[in-house]
Design a protein around this motif. Structure first.
Motif, short mmCIF file in Angstrom:
data_model
loop_
_atom_site.label_atom_id
_atom_site.label_comp_id
_atom_site.label_asym_id
_atom_site.label_seq_id
_atom_site.Cartn_x
_atom_site.Cartn_y
_atom_site.Cartn_z
N MET A 98 74.31 42.31 127.28
CA MET A 98 73.05 42.36 126.52
C MET A 98 71.85 42.34 127.46
O MET A 98 71.76 41.45 128.31
CB MET A 98 72.95 41.17 125.57
N VAL A 99 70.95 43.30 127.31
CA VAL A 99 69.66 43.24 127.99
C VAL A 99 68.72 42.42 127.13
O VAL A 99 68.50 42.72 125.95
CB VAL A 99 69.08 44.65 128.21
N GLY A 100 68.17 41.35 127.71
CA GLY A 100 67.25 40.54 126.94
C GLY A 100 66.80 39.31 127.70
O GLY A 100 67.44 38.90 128.68
N ASP A 101 65.71 38.74 127.27
CA ASP A 101 65.24 37.47 127.79
C ASP A 101 66.21 36.38 127.34
O ASP A 101 66.59 36.32 126.16
CB ASP A 101 63.84 37.20 127.27
N SER A 102 66.60 35.49 128.24
CA SER A 102 67.64 34.51 127.91
C SER A 102 67.22 33.61 126.76
O SER A 102 68.02 33.35 125.84
CB SER A 102 67.99 33.68 129.15
N SER A 103 65.99 33.14 126.76
CA SER A 103 65.55 32.24 125.70
C SER A 103 65.55 32.92 124.34
O SER A 103 66.08 32.40 123.35
CB SER A 103 64.14 31.72 126.03
N VAL A 104 64.98 34.11 124.27
CA VAL A 104 64.90 34.85 123.01
C VAL A 104 66.29 35.24 122.52
O VAL A 104 66.63 35.08 121.34
CB VAL A 104 64.01 36.09 123.18
N ALA A 105 67.11 35.74 123.43
CA ALA A 105 68.46 36.19 123.06
C ALA A 105 69.32 35.02 122.57
O ALA A 105 70.05 35.14 121.58
CB ALA A 105 69.12 36.88 124.24
N LEU A 106 69.23 33.89 123.25
CA LEU A 106 70.04 32.74 122.84
C LEU A 106 69.60 32.19 121.49
O LEU A 106 70.43 31.76 120.69
CB LEU A 106 69.99 31.65 123.92
N ARG A 107 68.30 32.20 121.25
CA ARG A 107 67.82 31.74 119.94
C ARG A 107 68.33 32.64 118.82
O ARG A 107 68.67 32.18 117.73
CB ARG A 107 66.29 31.68 119.91
N ALA A 108 68.39 33.94 119.09
CA ALA A 108 68.92 34.87 118.09
C ALA A 108 70.43 34.74 117.93
O ALA A 108 70.98 34.95 116.85
CB ALA A 108 68.56 36.31 118.48
N LEU A 109 71.10 34.38 119.01
CA LEU A 109 72.56 34.25 118.99
C LEU A 109 73.02 32.97 118.29
O LEU A 109 74.06 32.94 117.64
CB LEU A 109 73.07 34.28 120.44
N LEU A 110 72.23 31.91 118.42
CA LEU A 110 72.64 30.59 117.96
C LEU A 110 73.09 30.54 116.50
O LEU A 110 74.17 29.99 116.19
CB LEU A 110 71.52 29.58 118.22
N PRO A 111 72.33 31.09 115.54
CA PRO A 111 72.78 30.99 114.14
C PRO A 111 74.02 31.82 113.83
O PRO A 111 74.63 31.63 112.77
CB PRO A 111 71.57 31.50 113.34
N LEU A 112 74.41 32.71 114.73
CA LEU A 112 75.61 33.52 114.52
C LEU A 112 76.87 32.81 115.01
O LEU A 112 77.98 33.31 114.77
CB LEU A 112 75.46 34.87 115.23
N LEU A 113 76.69 31.70 115.70
CA LEU A 113 77.83 30.98 116.27
C LEU A 113 78.33 29.91 115.32
O LEU A 113 77.54 29.26 114.62
CB LEU A 113 77.43 30.34 117.61
N GLU A 114 79.62 29.71 115.32
CA GLU A 114 80.25 28.66 114.51
C GLU A 114 80.37 27.39 115.34
O GLU A 114 80.70 27.45 116.53
CB GLU A 114 81.64 29.12 114.07
N GLN A 115 80.10 26.25 114.72
CA GLN A 115 80.24 24.97 115.41
C GLN A 115 81.73 24.68 115.65
O GLN A 115 82.51 24.60 114.72
CB GLN A 115 79.63 23.84 114.60
N LYS A 116 82.09 24.55 116.92
CA LYS A 116 83.49 24.26 117.25
C LYS A 116 83.75 22.77 117.03
O LYS A 116 82.97 21.91 117.46
CB LYS A 116 83.81 24.66 118.68
N SER A 117 84.85 22.49 116.36
CA SER A 117 85.21 21.10 116.06
C SER A 117 86.19 20.50 117.06
O SER A 117 86.28 19.28 117.21
CB SER A 117 85.79 21.01 114.65
#
Length: 596
Positions: free
Chosen positions: A318-337
């Motif tokens: 992915m080409v992107g700013d790390s802060s912006v990209a990670l913020r966009a990625l975060l809600p797509l991730l599932e919390q690992k138990s």
């Protein structure tokens, strides 16, 4: 507005871009710029260095510590040539720097005139994205504008060459005519948010992983919160590239520390045992320390498309700013138990810190260099800025210093140039005069550049709101990193003719400059020496008289390295000391609490 010459316009225009500081050295090739700079001193802070190479290193460090464009300038011929090493440091670590260099008068060019050097060709590699020589006043505006904009947007080095006669000519805006161009001031960042489809592909890989390893570099320095949130959601461990040391505080139990030749065992284990690999803002060069290709699915985020899938074959890039990209990625991730993977990482990290302490406490003749760093670590002031030079000192900086949130830390990464530690410290102090700055130096680097830049420190320190700038010098009379590389990589004993360097009273030299000098050669006095240095009312050289034969053990010793080391002992002039210290350090890793 009163008429201006070209030089006066240059400093004004750079100021309009928000650039407030320039590092340089005068000369007749930039005589017009020198005079104009004196007139502009209320808005352009000039830092006079002792050598043009230092100006370029300082501009590079300024960019690293502030995120702004660094600026340096030098005269024609030798002055311009001297800039190159520091500019290559900026190029290889992907930070924005603009270099302004002088040239001989236009009429004399092509006549083999004194100090005439083909600067456009000379700078073409280091400033390949933009290097241009001005020929008429109406050209200067767009050259300055493009140099700053391109350096900023692409995170590269750019260069503008100004013949000395042109510098004194009346400035004129370009005419409203065919062939002219009219540029404006204003930063424009690159696109920062990856495509939604790519984000979802990355999330699918990360969600499927059971053992996620992360690696962060300098491109994530502004994304600490986002990196922590992602790591917690994925129950991941996180290693740090050398330039990413300040991305995460080392008091987080799942942060494994540095990766690579100067790295830690937990970072090595993390990469070897993971099934999923997330790399953020790093061009880490040593592929052998990453997961074996095919053993882990990979996701990478970087502003530079050319850095993607370069060290490891990534599944999603992915080409992107790390802060912006990670913020966009975060809600797509599932919390690992499942916390078992992270629990294993945390146990390894806890054990590693104990191993480092045991190693630091081993005796040496007269002083173990690791002890010097171990004692500094808990004493680091809030918001400290730490720089390090290349050499064995970088090992102890990388491993033994525990970075806390709010601190800044950097060195010459991709170029790994000797002699960058002190100019980096000066740049850090100029940008943040209220912060305590600590430069970690070997004696080789100190003799190469550091002694001269102490004069720069003595020139400016009374202007700083906080006078504390401490230069630690490990005096071991040896070019130590290369000596150990000879032993381990070449199977040769120390070559004294190339590796031994003269002793020098660094702490007394500080006193000659009106600064404070402290000398320590006993392990029980190291803590008190640091306390004295950190409470001083002026800059300090803290000279630690250390043992050169304490090995900077790599996180993973190959059979080839072990064989080379054993072979080197046959012609090792300091065999006894090397064997004893190596045995102590190895035992400290397997027998916790062992004191040699």
């Amino acid at each position: 507005m009163a008429s201006r010459n070209v030089s006066e316009f240059v400093w004004q225009r750079l100021g309009e871009w928000g650039i407030k500081r320039v590092y340089g050295y005068p000369g007749d090739g930039v005589g017009g710029l020198d005079v104009a700079l004196e007139k502009a001193k209320d808005r352009m802070h000039y830092v006079q260095v002792r050598h043009e190479e230092m100006a370029a290193f300082m501009a590079s460090a300024h960019a690293k510590f502030t995120g702004e464009v660094g600026l340096c300038y030098a005269t024609s011929g030798p002055g311009a040539i001297h800039l190159l090493n520091g500019l290559y440091d900026a190029k290889m670590d992907h930070v924005p720097v603009v270099a302004i260099v002088g040239q001989q008068a236009r009429m004399g060019l092509g006549a083999s005139y004194q100090q005439e050097v083909d600067l456009q060709n000379l700078f073409k590699d280091v400033a390949g994205d933009f290097v241009m020589q001005a020929s008429v006043p109406g050209q200067v505006r767009h050259l300055i504008d493009r140099a700053v904009r391109i350096a900023s947007a692409r995170r590269v080095v750019t260069c503008v060459i100004l013949p000395n006669d042109l510098q004194l000519m009346p400035y004129q805006d370009p005419p409203n005519a065919h062939g002219a161009t009219h540029t404006g001031v204003g930063y424009a960042g690159p696109a920062k948010l990856p495509d939604d489809k790519i984000l979802r592909e990355a999330a699918a890989i990360l969600n499927a992983g059971k053992k996620v390893a992360m690696l962060v570099g300098a491109g994530a320095l502004h994304a600490t919160d986002e990196v922590i949130a992602i790591a917690d959601k994925l129950q991941a461990g996180c290693a740090k590239a050398l330039l990413g040391k300040a991305v995460l505080p080392d008091d987080l139990p799942w942060v494994t520390g540095s990766l690579g030749l100067l790295g830690t065992k937990p970072s090595w284990d993390l990469m070897q045992d993971c099934d999923t690999f997330l790399m953020i803002g790093s061009s880490f060069p040593y592929s052998e320390f990453l997961p074996k290709p095919g053993s882990a699915r990979g996701v990478q985020i970087d502003m530079d498309a050319g850095a993607l899938s370069l060290r490891y074959p990534m599944d999603v890039s992915m080409v992107g700013d790390s802060s912006v990209a990670l913020r966009a990625l975060l809600p797509l991730l599932e919390q690992k138990s499942d916390t078992s993977w992270r629990g294993t990482i945390e146990k390894g990290v806890q054990s590693w810190w104990k191993t480092l302490e045991d190693r630091a406490m081993q005796s040496a003749e007269p002083l173990n260099p690791q002890r010097v760093f171990w004692e500094l670590s808990p004493r680091l002031p809030e918001n400290a800025i730490i720089t390090a030079d290349s050499g064995s000192v970088a090992n102890w900086y990388a491993r033994d210093l525990k970075i806390r949130r709010g601190m800044k830390a950097s060195l010459s990464g991709g170029l790994a140039s000797l002699g960058a530690g002190t100019p980096y410290a000066v740049a850090g102090k100029m940008a943040f005069p209220d912060r305590t700055v600590i430069a970690c130096m070997g004696d080789g680097a100190m003799q190469m550049n550091g002694l001269n830049e102490m004069i720069t420190i003595s020139k400016y320190w009374k202007e700083w709101s906080n006078p504390r700038l401490i230069v630690l010098v490990l005096n071991n009379r040896d070019l130590n990193q290369v000596t150990w590389e000879e032993r381990v990589q070449l199977g040769a004993g120390k070559t004294e003719s190339t590796q031994s360097i003269p002793d020098f009273p660094y702490h007394k030299y500080a006193e000659l400059l009106g600064l404070k000098g402290i000398f320590v050669d006993h392990p029980d006095k190291v803590g008190a020496a640091w306390d004295e240095a950190l409470s001083a009312d002026r800059p300090v050289i803290l000279e630690a008289f250390t043992d050169p034969n304490v090995p900077p053990l790599p996180p993973h010793i190959t059979l080839k390295d072990a064989k080379n080391f054993m072979t080197s002992l046959a012609d090792e002039p300091e065999r006894g000391s090397v064997i004893v210290n190596s045995a102590k350090e190895m035992l400290a890793g397997v027998l916790p609490g062992h004191k040699g």
